[in-house]
Design a protein around this motif. Structure first.
Motif, short mmCIF file in Angstrom:
data_model
loop_
_atom_site.label_atom_id
_atom_site.label_comp_id
_atom_site.label_asym_id
_atom_site.label_seq_id
_atom_site.Cartn_x
_atom_site.Cartn_y
_atom_site.Cartn_z
N UNK A 163 0.86 -1.18 0.00
CA UNK A 163 0.00 0.00 0.00
C UNK A 163 0.90 1.23 0.00
N UNK A 164 0.32 2.35 -0.38
CA UNK A 164 1.10 3.58 -0.45
C UNK A 164 1.65 3.95 0.94
N UNK A 165 0.87 3.71 1.99
CA UNK A 165 1.33 4.02 3.35
C UNK A 165 2.56 3.19 3.71
N UNK A 166 2.52 1.89 3.45
CA UNK A 166 3.65 1.02 3.76
C UNK A 166 4.87 1.41 2.94
N UNK A 167 4.66 1.71 1.68
CA UNK A 167 5.76 2.06 0.80
C UNK A 167 6.45 3.36 1.25
N UNK A 168 5.65 4.38 1.58
CA UNK A 168 6.24 5.66 1.97
C UNK A 168 6.95 5.59 3.32
N UNK A 169 6.58 4.64 4.18
CA UNK A 169 7.25 4.49 5.47
C UNK A 169 8.68 3.96 5.32
N UNK A 170 8.96 3.22 4.26
CA UNK A 170 10.30 2.63 4.13
C UNK A 170 11.13 3.21 2.99
N UNK A 171 10.53 4.01 2.12
CA UNK A 171 11.26 4.48 0.95
C UNK A 171 12.34 5.50 1.31
N UNK A 172 13.35 5.55 0.48
CA UNK A 172 14.42 6.53 0.65
C UNK A 172 14.40 7.57 -0.47
N UNK A 173 13.70 7.26 -1.55
CA UNK A 173 13.59 8.17 -2.69
C UNK A 173 12.12 8.41 -2.96
N UNK A 174 11.62 9.58 -2.58
CA UNK A 174 10.18 9.86 -2.67
C UNK A 174 9.67 9.89 -4.10
N UNK A 175 10.51 10.11 -5.07
CA UNK A 175 10.05 10.24 -6.45
C UNK A 175 9.90 8.93 -7.20
N UNK A 176 10.34 7.83 -6.61
CA UNK A 176 10.28 6.54 -7.31
C UNK A 176 9.12 5.71 -6.80
N UNK A 177 8.57 4.86 -7.67
CA UNK A 177 7.45 4.01 -7.31
C UNK A 177 7.85 2.56 -7.09
N UNK A 178 9.13 2.31 -6.99
CA UNK A 178 9.61 0.95 -6.75
C UNK A 178 10.91 1.02 -5.97
N UNK A 179 11.26 -0.08 -5.32
CA UNK A 179 12.55 -0.21 -4.65
C UNK A 179 12.82 -1.67 -4.36
N UNK A 180 14.07 -1.97 -4.10
CA UNK A 180 14.46 -3.33 -3.76
C UNK A 180 14.39 -3.49 -2.24
N UNK A 181 13.79 -4.59 -1.80
CA UNK A 181 13.55 -4.81 -0.38
C UNK A 181 13.92 -6.24 0.01
N UNK A 182 13.99 -6.46 1.32
CA UNK A 182 14.17 -7.80 1.88
C UNK A 182 12.85 -8.18 2.55
N UNK A 183 12.45 -9.44 2.39
CA UNK A 183 11.21 -9.93 2.97
C UNK A 183 11.50 -10.98 4.03
N UNK A 184 10.78 -10.88 5.16
CA UNK A 184 10.86 -11.86 6.22
C UNK A 184 9.45 -12.18 6.69
N UNK A 185 9.18 -13.46 6.93
CA UNK A 185 7.89 -13.90 7.42
C UNK A 185 7.87 -13.73 8.94
N UNK A 186 6.81 -13.15 9.47
CA UNK A 186 6.66 -13.00 10.92
C UNK A 186 6.14 -14.32 11.47
N UNK A 187 6.90 -14.88 12.41
CA UNK A 187 6.51 -16.15 13.03
C UNK A 187 5.50 -15.88 14.12
N UNK A 188 4.53 -16.78 14.26
CA UNK A 188 3.52 -16.66 15.34
C UNK A 188 4.04 -17.23 16.62
#
Length: 151
Positions: free
Chosen positions: A126-151
């Motif tokens: 979502x736009x909210x999640x993306x803007x919380x982690x982005x470093x370049x406000x003008x881009x609509x994509x970035x490379x990220x790392x994904x981790x599954x949250x364990x219960x």
């Protein structure tokens, strides 16, 4: 008579010192403690939650505003102001920590939709999640790392 007074006197001295020590300690404990906060910080939460690495260096993008209010594949209404995401394979309801390795910012999102359907992209935020982690406000994509949250 002296044999009776000496133990009683020692008992009174012991009680006096013991009570003064504990009252000073209790007073010091109450005055030195900071007030507790009603909410937990992200750092506190992230240290209590366990993660399982999923993928590193994957391409992430964000939803366009035109999808607001539409039903997602899980049946929930899409809202760009929430912390949700779309993934092709992960089950609905899976919580995923998405981290931007450039600035070390991360966000935890819930999978509620399928996609992205653009080749080479792994996750749509979502736009909210993306803007919380982005470093370049003008881009609509970035490379990220994904981790599954364990219960």
């Amino acid at each position: 008579m002296k044999k009776v007074i000496a133990p009683i006197l020692l008992l009174f001295v012991f009680i006096f010192f013991a009570s003064s020590f504990t009252s000073e300690k209790i007073h010091a404990d109450f005055t030195s403690k900071k007030p507790q906060q009603d909410t937990l910080s992200v750092d506190t939460l992230s240290s209590a939650i366990k993660y399982r690495p999923y993928k590193r260096g994957v391409h992430a993008s964000y939803y366009h505003d035109k999808f607001n209010g539409r039903k997602t594949a899980s049946g929930k209404r899409f809202d760009n102001s929430k912390l949700t995401a779309a993934h092709k394979k992960l089950p609905f309801g899976t919580k995923v920590r998405v981290t931007n390795p450039v600035n070390k910012k991360s966000v935890i999102v819930t999978i509620t939709d399928r996609g992205p359907f653009t080749r080479g992209r792994e996750i749509d935020l979502t736009k909210k999640a993306f803007t919380e982690i982005t470093h370049a406000k003008g881009r609509g994509f970035l490379d990220v790392d994904l981790e599954i949250v364990k219960d």
